[in-house]
Design an enzyme around this catalytic site. Structure first.
Site, PDB file in Angstrom:
ATOM      1  CG  ASN A   1     -42.314 -35.839  73.867  1.00  0.00           C
ATOM      2  OD1 ASN A   1     -42.214 -36.153  72.674  1.00  0.00           O
ATOM      3  ND2 ASN A   1     -42.093 -34.602  74.295  1.00  0.00           N
ATOM      4  CD  GLU A   2     -38.677 -33.526  71.976  1.00  0.00           C
ATOM      5  OE1 GLU A   2     -38.689 -32.526  72.713  1.00  0.00           O
ATOM      6  OE2 GLU A   2     -38.690 -33.459  70.740  1.00  0.00           O
TER       7      GLU A   2
ATOM      8  CD  GLU B   1     -47.347 -31.214  72.383  1.00  0.00           C
ATOM      9  OE1 GLU B   1     -46.603 -31.274  71.387  1.00  0.00           O
ATOM     10  OE2 GLU B   1     -46.934 -30.956  73.529  1.00  0.00           O
TER      11      GLU B   1
ATOM     12  CD  GLU C   1     -42.275 -34.140  68.663  1.00  0.00           C
ATOM     13  OE1 GLU C   1     -41.793 -32.989  68.558  1.00  0.00           O
ATOM     14  OE2 GLU C   1     -42.652 -34.622  69.749  1.00  0.00           O
TER      15      GLU C   1
HETATM   16  O1  AHR Z   1     -43.956 -30.271  68.335  1.00  0.00           O
HETATM   17  C1  AHR Z   1     -43.654 -29.289  69.277  1.00  0.00           C
HETATM   18  C2  AHR Z   1     -42.775 -29.802  70.412  1.00  0.00           C
HETATM   19  O2  AHR Z   1     -41.526 -30.129  69.894  1.00  0.00           O
HETATM   20  C3  AHR Z   1     -43.216 -31.083  71.094  1.00  0.00           C
HETATM   21  O3  AHR Z   1     -44.130 -30.859  72.112  1.00  0.00           O
HETATM   22  C4  AHR Z   1     -41.942 -31.612  71.646  1.00  0.00           C
HETATM   23  O4  AHR Z   1     -41.944 -33.013  71.757  1.00  0.00           O
HETATM   24  C5  AHR Z   1     -40.881 -31.094  70.700  1.00  0.00           C
HETATM   25  O5  AHR Z   1     -39.831 -30.497  71.371  1.00  0.00           O
END
Ligand code: AHR
Length: 513
Positions: free
Chosen positions: A178-179, A32, A303
């Site tokens: 994402n999330e 990231e 993740e």
């Molecule tokens: O990996 C760190 C963060 O954790 C990521 O950016 C996010 O998707 C998650 O909350």
């Protein structure tokens, strides 16, 4: 003084009972734009080992040794505010932008082309690209797919070629945001709104390239208040057009009332991950049944890791005039105990190989990572490096066997009594056998017996354990914690029985020939 006892556990390996093939994508990782994962992590022009593209060769060597396959990119929370076009074209014309997720400045020196080139340099075979469904939507996702995958003849594909990539990147796996269930996420949405958006983006992307494999956002953790209902709503709307639903999970020892850390529950974190997978699998099955679908959706656990959230290294910068470039963020230093939990989570993923077809530990370098770097200086392996590299080396291409495991229990305040030993057996790609096991007990060693089929002539065992649970590898002491040969392993070839002592708080890999 604590009395030391012995646990006992027995694993019966039977080739007739398979869980499923271990997908290469189970050994994925995550890069990231966060802290120093990219800048001074994988990319540092001017570093003594950097090539002409600015890629650190010392890091590339460690990534190869680690055995990572798929790499998820460019976020994470970062992607929810990212404009992919900022990261293409001549570097000196790329804009600097605020990264709201990590309160940093993104210079955009590194973008899609650099990532594709870096992956080619590592020999990792796959890029898993995330699109921004936070501040952006359908049009920008379609533009990115056209830019990346259409061979030639359109404005965006020609732009890619003009930017130096004659051939399309051919990206197969795409994350639809994402999330998006997380209130912290830029553009956070309700399940209803996200489900509708993801369904339209998925359908549009398939109109461009029907072969893409799409990952819809599941929950950011098993503990989310919306967990379950989120999956149900989102899958209901997207089921036929997606191939995966994501799970994310980070574990850390919680504080007891007296301020000490609840290490016993932490060591059993795999119990939560296992329940999370089983719960999501049940929702997938229920949705499939309700929709009378022939289609299968798998889990992308994209993740997972140990992460000391809320502690000093994870505090993001603050202030309207304070947006640093690549600050030190989330640089957790992992202990021997953390590596045991990490290995245990990997065992849990393998035990669920029939449902989990992709997984990415987060993240690859510097940011909650197995590889650390010093700007201008060395790169080294954290404790978590070792369970991953050994598991990837032995299990990739193999088949997970059904775990027929009987173990004495250990007590935890969070999960009650759990198996003291967690273990999985893998029939390796070359026909040999691998067994991975953790001893979750804080004080008891374990007499572990493994009954294997066929003729066995040799067993090698390596154990990661340190009498100091909190021992770690650092810049000053880079090999403080490494796995050692476990000399207690014995083999009774006639009965096909292996016996080994697993010390408390340990992770072990056995390779049986
Ligand atoms: O990996 C760190 C963060 O954790 C990521 O950016 C996010 O998707 C998650 O909350």
């Amino acid at each position: 003084m604590d009395q030391q006892n012995h646990l006992s556990a027995r694993l019966v390996v039977d080739d007739d009972f398979e869980v499923g093939a271990v997908q290469d994508r189970l050994f994925g990782s995550f890069v990231e734009h966060l802290g120093r994962c990219v800048y001074t992590g994988i990319y540092e022009p001017g570093h003594p080992t950097a090539d002409e593209s600015g890629f650190r060769q010392d890091v590339i060597d460690l990534v190869r040794e680690l055995g990572v396959t798929t790499v998820r990119y460019p976020g994470g929370n970062f992607v929810s505010g990212y404009r992919w076009e900022d990261g293409i074209g001549p570097k000196d014309e790329r804009p600097h932008r605020l990264d709201l997720a990590w309160h940093s400045t993104e210079t955009n020196e590194f973008g899609l082309h650099e990532m594709a080139a870096w992956l080619a340099a590592t020999g990792s075979n796959e890029l898993m690209e995330a699109v921004n469904l936070g501040t952006r939507g359908l049009e920008e996702a379609l533009d990115l797919l056209e830019y990346a995958n259409v061979p030639e003849g359109t404005e965006l594909s020609e732009q890619r070629r003009a930017n130096g990539a004659e051939k399309p990147f051919g990206i197969r796996m795409w994350c639809l945001g994402n999330e998006m269930d997380g209130p912290w996420q830029l553009g956070h949405k309700s399940a209803e709104d996200y489900g509708k958006l993801a369904a339209s983006v998925a359908a549009g992307m398939r109109q461009i390239d029907p072969t893409v494999e799409l990952v819809v956002c599941g929950s950011s953790s098993h503990d989310m208040p919306t967990f379950g209902a989120w999956e149900q709503t989102v899958l209901e709307k997207t089921y036929e057009n997606v191939d995966f639903i994501s799970c994310h999970a980070y574990y850390q020892p919680q504080r007891n009332d007296d301020g000490t850390r609840d290490m016993a529950s932490f060591l059993a974190s795999g119990v939560d991950m296992d329940g999370f997978i089983k719960d999501v699998a049940a929702i997938i099955d229920a949705t499939k049944a309700r929709l009378k679908s022939e289609h299968d959706v798998f889990i992308s656990f994209d993740e997972w890791n140990v992460w000391y959230q809320g502690e000093e290294p994870s505090k993001v910068p603050e202030g309207i005039d304070n947006w640093p470039v690549a600050p030190h963020l989330l640089e957790d230093v992992y202990s021997a105990a953390d590596a045991v939990v990490f290995g245990d989570l990997l065992i849990t993923l393998l035990k669920n190989a029939d449902r989990v077809h992709a997984a990415c530990f987060a993240q690859l370098v510097n940011v909650i990572a197995p590889i650390m770097t010093e700007p201008g200086g060395p790169a080294w392996r954290q404790t978590t490096f070792y369970p991953f590299s050994a598991t990837a080396r032995l299990a990739k291409g193999g088949t997970a066997l059904e775990p027929k495991l009987a173990s004495d229990p250990v007590c935890t305040s969070r999960y009650g009594e759990v198996d003291g030993i967690n273990a999985v057996a893998i029939r390796c790609a070359d026909g040999t056998l691998a067994v991975f096991a953790t001893n979750r007990s804080l004080k008891d060693s374990c007499e572990f017996e493994i009954k294997v089929p066929g003729t066995v002539c040799a067993v090698e065992a390596n154990t990661l354990h340190d009498d100091d649970l909190f021992a770690a590898n650092t810049l000053q002491d880079q090999e403080r914690v490494v796995p050692h040969t476990n000399d207690t392993a014995t083999l009774d070839a006639a009965s096909g029985t292996i016996r080994i002592t697993l010390p408390p708080v340990s992770w072990t890999a056995l390779h049986v020939r």
